[in-house]
Structures are given as C-alpha cells and as structure tokens.
Design an enzyme around this catalytic site. Structure first.
Site, PDB file in Angstrom:
ATOM      1  N   PRO A  24       0.852  -1.190   0.000  1.00 48.79           N
ATOM      2  CA  PRO A  24       0.000   0.000   0.000  1.00 48.79           C
ATOM      3  C   PRO A  24       0.888   1.240   0.000  1.00 48.79           C
ATOM      4  O   PRO A  24       1.826   1.321   0.792  1.00 48.79           O
ATOM      5  CB  PRO A  24      -0.748  -0.110   1.346  1.00 48.79           C
ATOM      6  CG  PRO A  24       0.151  -0.914   2.231  1.00 48.79           C
ATOM      7  CD  PRO A  24       0.915  -1.844   1.326  1.00 48.79           C
ATOM      8  N   MET A  25       0.611   2.172  -0.896  1.00 49.31           N
ATOM      9  CA  MET A  25       1.404   3.405  -0.918  1.00 49.31           C
ATOM     10  C   MET A  25       0.489   4.596  -1.174  1.00 49.31           C
ATOM     11  O   MET A  25      -0.151   4.686  -2.234  1.00 49.31           O
ATOM     12  CB  MET A  25       2.492   3.328  -1.999  1.00 49.31           C
ATOM     13  CG  MET A  25       3.634   2.386  -1.634  1.00 49.31           C
ATOM     14  SD  MET A  25       4.988   2.436  -2.808  1.00 49.31           S
ATOM     15  CE  MET A  25       4.329   1.438  -4.129  1.00 49.31           C
ATOM     16  N   GLN A  78      -6.816  -0.742   3.301  1.00 51.93           N
ATOM     17  CA  GLN A  78      -6.159  -0.400   4.562  1.00 51.93           C
ATOM     18  C   GLN A  78      -6.807   0.820   5.202  1.00 51.93           C
ATOM     19  O   GLN A  78      -7.058   1.819   4.529  1.00 51.93           O
ATOM     20  CB  GLN A  78      -4.674  -0.113   4.319  1.00 51.93           C
ATOM     21  CG  GLN A  78      -3.905   0.088   5.616  1.00 51.93           C
ATOM     22  CD  GLN A  78      -2.466   0.486   5.396  1.00 51.93           C
ATOM     23  OE1 GLN A  78      -2.185   1.598   4.960  1.00 51.93           O
ATOM     24  NE2 GLN A  78      -1.542  -0.401   5.693  1.00 51.93           N
ATOM     25  N   CYS A 108       2.342   3.992   9.755  1.00 51.00           N
ATOM     26  CA  CYS A 108       2.606   5.274   9.098  1.00 51.00           C
ATOM     27  C   CYS A 108       3.396   6.204  10.026  1.00 51.00           C
ATOM     28  O   CYS A 108       2.967   6.498  11.139  1.00 51.00           O
ATOM     29  CB  CYS A 108       1.304   5.940   8.670  1.00 51.00           C
ATOM     30  SG  CYS A 108       1.639   7.493   7.808  1.00 51.00           S
ATOM     31  N   LYS A 147      -0.501  -3.963   9.471  1.00 49.65           N
ATOM     32  CA  LYS A 147       0.824  -3.628   8.917  1.00 49.65           C
ATOM     33  C   LYS A 147       1.513  -2.690   9.886  1.00 49.65           C
ATOM     34  O   LYS A 147       0.916  -1.700  10.317  1.00 49.65           O
ATOM     35  CB  LYS A 147       0.682  -3.004   7.540  1.00 49.65           C
ATOM     36  CG  LYS A 147       2.026  -2.690   6.886  1.00 49.65           C
ATOM     37  CD  LYS A 147       1.863  -2.467   5.388  1.00 49.65           C
ATOM     38  CE  LYS A 147       3.169  -2.129   4.699  1.00 49.65           C
ATOM     39  NZ  LYS A 147       3.638  -0.775   4.988  1.00 49.65           N
ATOM     40  N   GLY A 209      10.022  -4.289   2.772  1.00 47.06           N
ATOM     41  CA  GLY A 209      11.170  -3.403   2.907  1.00 47.06           C
ATOM     42  C   GLY A 209      12.362  -3.850   2.090  1.00 47.06           C
ATOM     43  O   GLY A 209      12.931  -4.921   2.323  1.00 47.06           O
ATOM     44  N   ASP A 210      12.685  -3.032   1.080  1.00 47.31           N
ATOM     45  CA  ASP A 210      13.916  -3.193   0.297  1.00 47.31           C
ATOM     46  C   ASP A 210      13.943  -4.454  -0.558  1.00 47.31           C
ATOM     47  O   ASP A 210      15.025  -4.928  -0.921  1.00 47.31           O
ATOM     48  CB  ASP A 210      15.160  -3.160   1.210  1.00 47.31           C
ATOM     49  CG  ASP A 210      15.233  -1.890   2.053  1.00 47.31           C
ATOM     50  OD1 ASP A 210      14.534  -0.909   1.707  1.00 47.31           O
ATOM     51  OD2 ASP A 210      15.967  -1.881   3.057  1.00 47.31           O
ATOM     52  N   GLY A 232       7.148  -2.395  -2.689  1.00 48.88           N
ATOM     53  CA  GLY A 232       6.578  -1.051  -2.794  1.00 48.88           C
ATOM     54  C   GLY A 232       7.306  -0.216  -3.823  1.00 48.88           C
ATOM     55  O   GLY A 232       6.991  -0.256  -5.019  1.00 48.88           O
ATOM     56  N   ARG A 233       8.343   0.506  -3.371  1.00 51.25           N
ATOM     57  CA  ARG A 233       9.014   1.452  -4.257  1.00 51.25           C
ATOM     58  C   ARG A 233       9.568   0.806  -5.518  1.00 51.25           C
ATOM     59  O   ARG A 233       9.593   1.430  -6.573  1.00 51.25           O
ATOM     60  CB  ARG A 233      10.111   2.188  -3.471  1.00 51.25           C
ATOM     61  CG  ARG A 233       9.538   3.150  -2.431  1.00 51.25           C
ATOM     62  CD  ARG A 233      10.597   3.607  -1.450  1.00 51.25           C
ATOM     63  NE  ARG A 233      11.090   2.476  -0.660  1.00 51.25           N
ATOM     64  CZ  ARG A 233      12.143   2.511   0.142  1.00 51.25           C
ATOM     65  NH1 ARG A 233      12.817   3.638   0.270  1.00 51.25           N
ATOM     66  NH2 ARG A 233      12.510   1.432   0.830  1.00 51.25           N
TER      67      ARG A 233
HETATM   68  C1  LIG Z   1       5.065   6.885  -1.290  1.00 49.68           C
HETATM   69  C2  LIG Z   1       4.824   5.848  -0.221  1.00 49.68           C
HETATM   70  C3  LIG Z   1       3.586   5.768   0.395  1.00 49.68           C
HETATM   71  C4  LIG Z   1       3.327   4.804   1.373  1.00 49.68           C
HETATM   72  N1  LIG Z   1       2.083   4.711   1.902  1.00 49.68           N
HETATM   73  C5  LIG Z   1       1.803   3.691   2.759  1.00 49.68           C
HETATM   74  C6  LIG Z   1       0.474   3.477   3.207  1.00 49.68           C
HETATM   75  O1  LIG Z   1      -0.488   4.184   2.821  1.00 49.68           O
HETATM   76  N2  LIG Z   1       0.254   2.463   4.089  1.00 49.68           N
HETATM   77  C7  LIG Z   1       1.277   1.638   4.526  1.00 49.68           C
HETATM   78  O2  LIG Z   1       1.042   0.728   5.320  1.00 49.68           O
HETATM   79  N3  LIG Z   1       2.540   1.806   4.076  1.00 49.68           N
HETATM   80  C8  LIG Z   1       2.810   2.791   3.205  1.00 49.68           C
HETATM   81  N4  LIG Z   1       4.080   2.917   2.706  1.00 49.68           N
HETATM   82  C9  LIG Z   1       5.120   1.932   3.103  1.00 49.68           C
HETATM   83  C10 LIG Z   1       5.196   0.762   2.096  1.00 49.68           C
HETATM   84  O3  LIG Z   1       3.993   0.027   2.087  1.00 49.68           O
HETATM   85  C11 LIG Z   1       6.373  -0.174   2.404  1.00 49.68           C
HETATM   86  O4  LIG Z   1       6.177  -0.793   3.650  1.00 49.68           O
HETATM   87  C12 LIG Z   1       7.712   0.558   2.410  1.00 49.68           C
HETATM   88  O5  LIG Z   1       7.820   1.448   1.315  1.00 49.68           O
HETATM   89  C13 LIG Z   1       8.906  -0.412   2.383  1.00 49.68           C
HETATM   90  O6  LIG Z   1       8.845  -1.218   1.239  1.00 49.68           O
HETATM   91  P1  LIG Z   1       9.721  -0.925  -0.101  1.00 49.68           P
HETATM   92  O7  LIG Z   1      11.178  -0.877   0.329  1.00 49.68           O
HETATM   93  O8  LIG Z   1       9.409  -2.107  -0.969  1.00 49.68           O
HETATM   94  O9  LIG Z   1       9.281   0.370  -0.662  1.00 49.68           O
HETATM   95  C14 LIG Z   1       4.359   3.890   1.757  1.00 49.68           C
HETATM   96  C15 LIG Z   1       5.605   3.990   1.143  1.00 49.68           C
HETATM   97  C16 LIG Z   1       5.856   4.933   0.161  1.00 49.68           C
HETATM   98  C17 LIG Z   1       7.211   4.982  -0.497  1.00 49.68           C
END
Ligand SMILES: Cc1cc2nc3c(=O)[nH]c(=O)nc-3n(C[C@H](O)[C@H](O)[C@H](O)COP(=O)(O)O)c2cc1C
Length: 352
Positions: A24-25, A78, A108, A147, A209-210, A232-233
């Site tokens: 979720p982002m 979420q 968050c 989460k 994460g990562d 995510g990213r």
């Molecule tokens: C732009 C952005 C928005 C995010 N929004 C949420 C969110 O709404 N809810 C949530 O649980 N995590 C949110 N996250 C966290 C991601 O879900 C994830 O846990 C985190 O980016 C680490 O994973 P990654 O390294 O694959 O990006 C967000 C992350 C980013 C970068």
C-alpha cells in the site's frame, strides 16, 4: 534452493495465489496500480491507507478509495485511525465495498497521521492497538491484518512484543516493515526482526522493505520463513520488477511496452480520479516509467508541462508508434463496468 513464488498461501480463508504482495502506498496505490500489479504477478494488492474519520464523515475523496474492480481480488483495503469504534465502522464500509481483507495501519510515520494518535504511534500503546484490532475483527466477517513498523524509535523491538498480542486480538496476518518510524526510509530494513516475528506467531507474516529483485525476495523468504514478500518502491513505474521477482523473467521492457503500460495507466487513472486530479497525480509516474535509461531525460520534462493527459498520451504514442496494438490489446483485456459502487453518487468516485 529456489523458492516457488507461484505457490499459493492463505490468510485465514482467503487464498493468495502468489507469495508476492503489492505494498500500500499513499499517492500511488490507485486502482490502476493495483490492477497492473495483479497482471504482473502480485497475489495480493492493497489500497493506500484510508482515513476512518474520512469514511465516518462520508468525505467524497475518501469514499473514492473504496472503489473495487472485479480483477483486483484478493484485495486488502487499509484503514487508519485511533478510535476503536470509528475503525470498526470504517471496516464495515470496507467490507461492503468488496474488500477481501481489512488491513489496519500501525506503521505510518508521517506526522500528519501520528499526531492524531494513529499509524505508528499505536506501537507505543499496545492496549489501544489491541482494542482497535479486536473491534475491527468483531465488526467484519473478512479477515483482518495489521501492517506495522518495528517501533517508533531507532533500535526499537516493539513489533515483537505487540505482534503476538495483535494476533490474540484477532489479526489473521501481520506485515512487518522493519524500520523504525523515526528512520522513515533511511538505513535498511532489518529482516532479522521479521524472522524473529515469524517464530513468535502462528499466522502468516509478510516481509516488507527493500525487496526489489528475485534474488532479494528469495533471500528474505528463505531467511525469515515469511509467507510472502511485499514490494513497494521497486514497483513504482516498474511492474516488470514484479514479473522478475515472481517468475525470474528479467527481460527489460521495450519502449513500446513501457509506453503501452503508461498509456493504459493514464487512461485508467483519469477514469478513476477525473482529469483534473489525475493530471497532477500522474506527473511523478512519468519519471518513474520513462527513467531507468528507457527514454532520454528531456522527454519526461516535455510531458510534465503539457496541459492535458490526452496530449501526454499523443506525445507518448508519437515517441513509440508500435505501442498502439499493445495498448489496444491491454485495453481489450480489462473488464469494464463491474465495480462495486456502494450506491453512492458517481461524483464520489472522481472520474465516473
Ligand atoms: C510513497 C509511499 C507511500 C506509502 N504509503 C503507505 C500506506 O499508505 N500504508 C502503509 O502501510 N505503508 C505505506 N508505505 C510503506 C510501504 O507500504 C512499504 O512498507 C515501504 O515502502 C517499504 O517497502 P519498499 O522498500 O518495498 O518500498 C508507503 C511507502 C511509500 C514509499
């Protein structure tokens, strides 16, 4: 030993067809992003966090986040908030909207959210966190997941204390992003903590994460015992990363494929948010799709100053005319007009 990411697993009675979850982002996870994620191999997709206060007050923009398409399932929506009663009510709406899972945000780190007592702040108040989860679990028939981050401050191990208590309160799955809230996105995710959490609970744990490659996904799954990895990213403007992670197909997309996916994404987002909101929202995606050496830098600059998404689409197709048949094929494969709309006016859904 290679782990098969095409293996299905369960969150309570919800079957998740692959061991890859799309994160979720906020500001990213619109329906177009989630549907695309499913097409590229994510077994579960999740909405961005939705404010339970926004749901309670029937805020139009908030309700727009509860728009679910038939090809998104299984889908988690979420919610975030700090009042057990309001969260329970929001969960009922989320279930009515057609979500297969209600996910609760205890991760968050953004001040706008934490100052209201929601998000990662709840990791410091396990009692209230458990009351929220049990109120939400009692309110709906679909499974509830949580989460979270590792804790509020650097080095915190709060997730290990609170995780088993959340399961006792009714959580059927836990996602851990093992950074502290204080860390935001600096440093790296410490999946040693994910492994510890897995050993403490008897529900599936999702490692976030990562994770950006198949090699990393395999390593995280093997060393933690997690049921799935969340990406995510790494998937922003790059659904091909999901395909590489799930299937090991690391072929770089052609320019035509990149343009076709971006054009479809633009059209879908305009339909979802309306032209005015979509045109601002989409700007960051141009860089994400066209970067990575796929197109020269000035091309993105050209797109972000154009007045309408129709002009952006024309310019993209002019840069890769061979994308047209691909766009037609992608558009033809999308199911249309089958969304649950909660009987709300179409204005609540932006573009209609
Ligand atoms: C732009 C952005 C928005 C995010 N929004 C949420 C969110 O709404 N809810 C949530 O649980 N995590 C949110 N996250 C966290 C991601 O879900 C994830 O846990 C985190 O980016 C680490 O994973 P990654 O390294 O694959 O990006 C967000 C992350 C980013 C970068």
């Amino acid at each position: 030993m290679q782990i098969d990411l095409r293996e299905s697993w369960f969150i309570d009675d919800v079957e998740v067809p692959t061991r890859l979850v799309l994160a979720p982002m906020a500001g990213v996870s619109v329906q177009a992003f989630r549907r695309q994620g499913r097409r590229f191999g994510a077994g579960l997709v999740c909405s961005e966090m939705v404010s339970c206060a926004g749901i309670e007050h029937r805020n139009e923009k908030t309700l727009g986040y509860l728009r679910v398409a038939s090809d998104e399932h299984p889908l988690a929506i979420q919610i975030f908030g700090s009042s057990p009663a309001a969260m329970a009510e929001a969960a009922r709406m989320v279930e009515a909207a057609g979500a297969d899972l209600v996910d609760v945000n205890f991760g968050c780190p953004v001040r706008k959210v934490t100052k209201t007592g929601a998000g990662a702040t709840l990791l410091d108040d396990p009692q209230l966190a458990c009351r929220i989860v049990s109120a939400v679990a009692a309110a709906v028939d679909v499974p509830v997941s949580v989460k979270m981050r590792r804790g509020l401050r650097d080095g915190s191990r709060a997730c290990l204390e609170i995780g088993p208590r959340l399961v006792e309160a009714g959580a059927c799955a836990l996602t851990l992003h093992p950074r502290s809230a204080q860390q935001m996105y600096t440093g790296s995710a410490d999946h040693g903590l994910t492994a510890e959490l897995v050993s403490l609970v008897d529900v599936p744990v999702i490692a976030s994460g990562d994770v950006t490659s198949r090699a990393r996904a395999q390593a995280v799954l093997a060393t933690t015992g997690a049921a799935a990895v969340m990406v995510g990213r790494g998937a922003q403007g790059n659904p091909w990363a999901l395909r590489e992670i799930v299937d090991g197909d690391g072929a770089e997309p052609t320019r035509e494929e990149v343009v076709a996916e971006l054009v479809l994404f633009i059209r879908e987002t305009v339909r979802e948010l309306g032209e005015r909101r979509a045109s601002g929202f989409l700007k960051k995606f141009y860089g994400w799709y066209l970067g990575r050496g796929r197109f020269p830098r000035p091309f993105k600059q050209e797109l972000v100053v154009l007045d309408s998404t129709a002009e952006v689409e024309r310019r993209l197709i002019a840069a890769a005319p061979g994308s047209l048949p691909l766009i037609e094929q992608l558009a033809a494969e999308l199911p249309a007009g089958d969304e649950v709309t909660l009987g709300l006016p179409i204005s609540a859904y932006g573009g209609g």
